[in-house]
Every structure is written in C-alpha cells, then in structure tokens.
Design an enzyme around this catalytic site. Structure first.
Site: not given
Ligand code: 7TS
Length: 400
Positions: A117, A194, A197, A220, A358
C-alpha cells in the site's frame, strides 16, 4: 455469522438490501462498539494520565486496560510494546521517521515489496531521502506471490529494514511472514509488517512470527476510525528517537534540555483518541468471542465460494491468484472499465471498491488502470456473493 450485531447492515440503499463488500477499506461496527463510544462520552469523558479526579482516573485505568487487551490480542511480550496511533499509516510513518533518524545513513538500503500500500512505500521514500538511503523493491510473480529466494538476493550488508505487508489489500495474497522474518533475521535485518489487512482475518502472534514491528488500524477490524496500533520490540523502540514532541512523551522539560518518558509514552505525544481506544478494546473482545480461528475458517470458505462463483462469470480475469489468500478478491471483466462496473454494482445495492486501491505499482505491474475489489468480513454470507454475481451479470447486460 452474527450479521444482526451490525445495525448499518439492516438498511437498504437505492431501495435494495445493502450488500457490503468493501471491508478492506473499512469494516462496519457492531452495536457493542457503537455503545462503547456512547458510554465513554456519556460517562467517562476526560483527559487521561494527567487528572487526579474520578473521571480521569477511571478513563486512564480503562485506557491502560485496553493496551493490555491489544497486547494479549497479538501476543506481545509486554504492554509497553503497544503504542496507540491514529492508524496503520501513522504507525508506519512513526517507524520510518524514528527508525530512519536513528539508524539510516548514506548508502543504506530499505527493502519493500512491490505489492505494498502507498502508506508502506512513501514514508520509507521520505525517510530514505532524508538520510541518503535507497529503496529496493521485492517483486512478485504473475500470481501475486513473492519468492523468498529473491528476498535473499536483495538483502545486503547495507539493508537496514524490510517492510512488507502481511496480507495485500489489492491482491489478497497472504505473505509468508514467518519465513520472511527468519531470512531477514539471519542477516541481522529487522522486519516491519503491515498488518492492516490481516488482523481482522487471521490470528496474529507477534512473538511466534518474531517480527520487529507490526502495524494495524482499528477501523478495519470493527473498531472506530481514528485509532490504530504500533507494536514494536522494546529493545528497538528504546533506541529510537521520538516521533513527535509534546505532552506525555517527556520526563522533564527545560529550555536547555528535555528528557523523554518511558515506553510506550515516549511515542504517544499529545491527547490520544481515548473513546476510540475504548471502542477498539470492545471490537477485539467482540472478535475474540467468536475466535479468530473461527472467523478465518468462515472467511476462507466464503473466499472459496466467491472464487468458484466469480470464476464462472464469462470474461472474468482475476488480478492476484496466490495460493494463500485472504480478505479480498480483485478482478476485471472483459474490457469493462472497473469504474463503470463499480457504479453499476452500486446502483444494485452492492458496495465494492474500484480503482488502484492505493497500490499503483501493483496496477503498473499488470498494466491495468485498476480493479474491482470485493472484500469480506465476518458478517458476509454466500448470499452476498450470489448478489454480487447476479449484479455483475446484470451490469454486463446493460453494457452490451
Ligand atoms: N496498509 C494496507 C495493507 C492497507 O490496506 C491500508 C488501507 C493501509 C495500510 C492504510 O490504512 P489506514 O487505516 O492508515 O488508512 N487500505 C485501504 C484500502 O484497501 N481501501 O481503502 C483503504
């Protein structure tokens, strides 16, 4: 699975039941999380860590309890390794800035993957530009998978950090984080993951993974917007320069010299989003009631169903076909522009996301302007997928 807990999902849009498949952008919130915000602002609102009065002591104690909930959720070794931020973007910027200031020098290297991202690319570009360091890119194959051998080749004596996503938001790829950490650590290189997700879709254990930093956003994972987490290993966080200066992050201030507070407060300058942290705690507890393994199992069966049903749509082209996938399915149909398809699906009550998500380098890699992306959460059902497929067929007819 517990769809009735989410008030927003009961509504209709354009006179049709809402089918919400844009969970990678943000998930909806269960009633318990909405109620937690109401309770906080109705009963406990006050600034934390600085008042002697009842409300402030109560809010402070609850805030620190929430930190322990997060610690337990990702199995961190200590609650001082949990830093509250505004979200994944701020968590990554914090590390890129502070770690960069502390450890990067001229000619050093940072490795990121091609599927990141923008928020796991741009902060590193800024940090590299500040210190004369270079960004190196770990490529992925046509399926959207990275090769560990490529990582081994990219790592050099100048590599200072590897920053990589756990789950790709545009391809759905689940990266082999443990293996990546093992390889990077064998060369003495720390790893930032990261987890934006990942945290809502699969169990995360930072000690088992042994990553050095793990970043995620509350919104999220069924929590309010405005709060996120940075997990960092104590020994690294302790060495790192502060990110922002202000209240709470100091021990003593004079005009001659300022000394900094202990972890985690050294990285929490200013008033945090206290109510949202309460909401985050409720969201974690909510997920834990079902269990992350159970959520993962449900979403994996949904993914399998979606791939089968979508795979039968004439003209379907999946973007990202990794063997290990979670959360999101990206696709294009024939020569239909993703934006046109997105609008036609929306008018049938089906919310998906279209565009580059993104991740412009991912789109460049495939030579496409963007994709249509359907992304799942624990409340989605096979009926949602059926509605998506029916809406796609209708849109195709309208465009032919
Ligand atoms: N990293 C990944 C992998 C993401 O998917 C996102 C947001 C971020 C970082 C940034 O998170 P934030 O909460 O700080 O904004 N991804 C998306 C998306 O896929 N659609 O909208 C936002």
């Amino acid at each position: 699975m517990r769809r009735e807990d989410f008030p927003i999902l009961k509504q209709e849009v354009y006179g049709r039941p809402l089918v919400y498949l844009d969970n990678a952008a943000t998930t909806q919130k269960p009633k318990v999380v909405i109620d937690a915000l109401d309770e906080y602002y109705s009963k406990y609102n006050s600034n934390i860590h600085r008042g002697v009065h009842y409300l402030s002591s109560h809010a402070t104690a609850e805030f620190e309890e929430a930190r322990k909930t997060v610690q337990n959720f990702i199995n961190a070794g200590s609650d001082c390794e949990i830093i509250f931020t505004r979200g994944t973007t701020e968590s990554i910027n914090l590390v890129a800035s502070s770690f960069g200031k502390t450890f990067f020098g001229e000619g050093d290297e940072v490795v990121v993957s091609e599927m990141e991202h923008h928020s796991n690319i741009v902060p590193w570009q800024i940090a590299c530009a500040d210190r004369g360091a270079k960004l190196k890119v770990l490529k992925f194959n046509d399926k959207g998978e990275i090769d560990i051998a490529d990582l081994e080749k990219l790592l050099s004596p100048r590599t200072k950090i590897v920053a990589i996503t756990h789950v790709s938001n545009s391809l759905g790829t689940v990266n082999p984080i443990e293996k990546i950490v093992e390889v990077a650590h064998s060369k003495g290189v720390p790893v930032l993951v990261d987890g934006a997700q990942a945290v809502a879709h699969l169990p995360v254990d930072v000690r088992k993974t042994d990553c050095d930093f793990y970043c995620f956003s509350g919104h999220k994972m069924y929590a309010p917007m405005g709060v996120g987490v940075l997990y960092g290993k104590k020994e690294l966080l302790e060495q790192m320069e502060p990110y922002q200066g202000g209240g709470e992050m100091i021990r003593e201030v004079t005009f001659e010299k300022t000394t900094y507070n202990d972890l985690p407060f050294k990285f929490e300058a200013g008033t945090p989003s206290v109510g949202d942290v309460f909401g985050l705690r409720k969201a974690i507890e909510y997920m834990q009631e079902t269990g992350l393994c159970e959520i993962e199992r449900h979403e994996q069966s949904l993914m399998k169903y979606a791939l089968e049903r979508l795979g039968n749509v004439v003209g379907m082209r999946f973007i990202g076909e990794a063997a290990n996938r979670a959360g999101a399915v990206s696709f294009l149909i024939g020569d239909i522009h993703p934006y046109d398809l997105g609008v036609l699906l929306d008018h049938q009550g089906v919310a998906v996301r279209t565009g580059h998500h993104c991740t412009q380098p991912v789109m460049d890699r495939f030579g496409i302007p963007g994709t249509v992306r359907a992304s799942f959460a624990l409340y989605n059902t096979t009926e949602d997928i059926d509605s998506l497929v029916a809406a796609i067929e209708k849109a195709k007819q309208m465009l032919s």
